[in-house]
Design a protein around this motif. Structure first.
Motif, PDB file in Angstrom:
ATOM      1  N   ASN A 178       0.846  -1.190   0.000  1.00  0.00           N
ATOM      2  CA  ASN A 178       0.000   0.000   0.000  1.00  0.00           C
ATOM      3  C   ASN A 178       0.886   1.246   0.000  1.00  0.00           C
ATOM      4  O   ASN A 178       1.255   1.767   1.051  1.00  0.00           O
ATOM      5  N   SER A 179       1.259   1.716  -1.175  1.00  0.00           N
ATOM      6  CA  SER A 179       2.132   2.883  -1.299  1.00  0.00           C
ATOM      7  C   SER A 179       1.318   4.161  -1.227  1.00  0.00           C
ATOM      8  O   SER A 179       0.185   4.219  -1.706  1.00  0.00           O
ATOM      9  N   THR A 237     -12.175   4.260  -1.018  1.00  0.00           N
ATOM     10  CA  THR A 237     -10.838   4.259  -1.612  1.00  0.00           C
ATOM     11  C   THR A 237     -10.798   3.248  -2.757  1.00  0.00           C
ATOM     12  O   THR A 237     -11.271   2.117  -2.610  1.00  0.00           O
ATOM     13  N   ILE A 238     -10.238   3.669  -3.882  1.00  0.00           N
ATOM     14  CA  ILE A 238     -10.077   2.786  -5.044  1.00  0.00           C
ATOM     15  C   ILE A 238      -8.594   2.753  -5.400  1.00  0.00           C
ATOM     16  O   ILE A 238      -7.966   3.801  -5.555  1.00  0.00           O
ATOM     17  N   LYS A 241      -3.605  -2.578  -7.685  1.00  0.00           N
ATOM     18  CA  LYS A 241      -2.380  -3.128  -7.116  1.00  0.00           C
ATOM     19  C   LYS A 241      -1.973  -4.421  -7.816  1.00  0.00           C
ATOM     20  O   LYS A 241      -2.712  -4.968  -8.626  1.00  0.00           O
ATOM     21  N   ILE A 242      -0.779  -4.877  -7.473  1.00  0.00           N
ATOM     22  CA  ILE A 242      -0.285  -6.176  -7.923  1.00  0.00           C
ATOM     23  C   ILE A 242      -0.303  -7.125  -6.731  1.00  0.00           C
ATOM     24  O   ILE A 242       0.249  -6.814  -5.665  1.00  0.00           O
ATOM     25  N   ASN A 243      -0.934  -8.258  -6.907  1.00  0.00           N
ATOM     26  CA  ASN A 243      -0.946  -9.275  -5.861  1.00  0.00           C
ATOM     27  C   ASN A 243       0.451  -9.884  -5.769  1.00  0.00           C
ATOM     28  O   ASN A 243       0.931 -10.535  -6.704  1.00  0.00           O
ATOM     29  N   TRP A 251      -7.979  -5.027  -8.316  1.00  0.00           N
ATOM     30  CA  TRP A 251      -8.612  -3.774  -7.937  1.00  0.00           C
ATOM     31  C   TRP A 251      -9.093  -3.909  -6.500  1.00  0.00           C
ATOM     32  O   TRP A 251      -9.697  -4.918  -6.139  1.00  0.00           O
ATOM     33  N   ILE A 252      -8.809  -2.906  -5.679  1.00  0.00           N
ATOM     34  CA  ILE A 252      -9.226  -2.918  -4.285  1.00  0.00           C
ATOM     35  C   ILE A 252     -10.130  -1.733  -4.044  1.00  0.00           C
ATOM     36  O   ILE A 252      -9.754  -0.589  -4.275  1.00  0.00           O
TER      37      ILE A 252
END
Length: 260
Positions: A178-179, A237-238, A241-243, A251-252
């Protein structure tokens, strides 16, 4: 592939229509030059398109000159490739390597007009600088860093060490980094006066989704995604990311309180 072949068998002309639609969107609409002037400045796009036609006509008439023949061949290659990578698939990204050539064609049109109208100032070509040994050294070092940097990073990098986490029933464990600055936040319209990334008013977000629905009305999957996203509420929040476990994109979508 199987679905594509079934469509071709049932409607062989669909491939032809698709090619013409891709060429129309690329050249006759405002796509080919929108990376330079944006889609709002339609008049400038038309001017660039007309200059490109003039430049290509000049190249064809003087095709015995190697540089002009090179421009014609590259332009033909771009034209043919569009039928394999239509503009609506990934936007301008697949064509980024062709941007220098796309940009030089209208410039040749300007040169042709300047020569025809005898605009001498536009025809002046600056003298080429003398070769520099320092420039050669810098170019070689840059090439080594460009090629060797990626290889070195790949060889020296190690896969992340993941701690086993168990989730509840009907849940899936996802590992991601989570950057800061990699998410957008949907907020209430009263919370901000205007859109200021990463904060986006919910009404503006839904307006963007409506534009996507109109633009990609022929893509059922995109329509379905935009409809689901339009149901989101403020304080959401949208992030994309890379798993870290399998390398797949995810997509989270979550309440702000979870990721912040």
């Amino acid at each position: 592939m199987r679905l594509s072949l079934e469509v071709l068998r049932s409607d062989p002309l669909s491939l032809v229509r698709g090619c013409f639609r891709a060429w129309k969107m690329m050249f006759l609409d405002d796509f080919v030059f929108h990376f330079q002037v944006g889609t709002e400045l339609n008049k400038i796009n038309v001017i660039l398109q007309l200059l490109s036609v003039i430049g290509l006509i000049k190249c064809y008439r003087q095709r015995h000159i190697p540089l002009n023949a090179f421009v014609l061949v590259i332009t033909l290659g771009i034209f043919v490739s569009i039928s394999f990578i239509p503009p609506w698939d990934a936007g301008m990204r697949p064509y980024m390597a062709t941007v220098p050539m796309i940009s030089i064609v209208p410039a040749l049109g300007v040169a042709a007009l300047a020569q025809k109208l005898q605009w001498r100032r536009l025809l002046i070509i600056p003298q080429s600088p003398t070769s520099s040994s320092l420039l050669w050294v810098a170019a070689v070092l840059l090439s080594i860093l460009t090629i060797g940097g990626g290889i070195t990073t790949k060889l020296l990098s190690q896969p992340p060490q993941l701690t086993l986490v168990s989730c509840g029933v009907n849940s899936q464990t996802v590992y991601f980094r989570n950057s800061q600055g990699s998410s957008i936040y949907l907020v209430d319209d009263k919370a901000v006066r205007q859109t200021n990334i990463p904060k986006i008013p919910i009404s503006h977000f839904r307006t963007i989704l409506e534009r996507y629905q109109q633009k990609y009305a022929h893509h059922p999957s995109i329509i379905q995604i935009t409809k689901e996203l339009s149901k989101l509420s403020p304080n959401t929040t949208i992030t994309n990311k890379i798993n870290l476990k399998d390398g797949n994109m995810i997509w989270i979508i979550s309440p702000d309180s979870i990721l912040n």
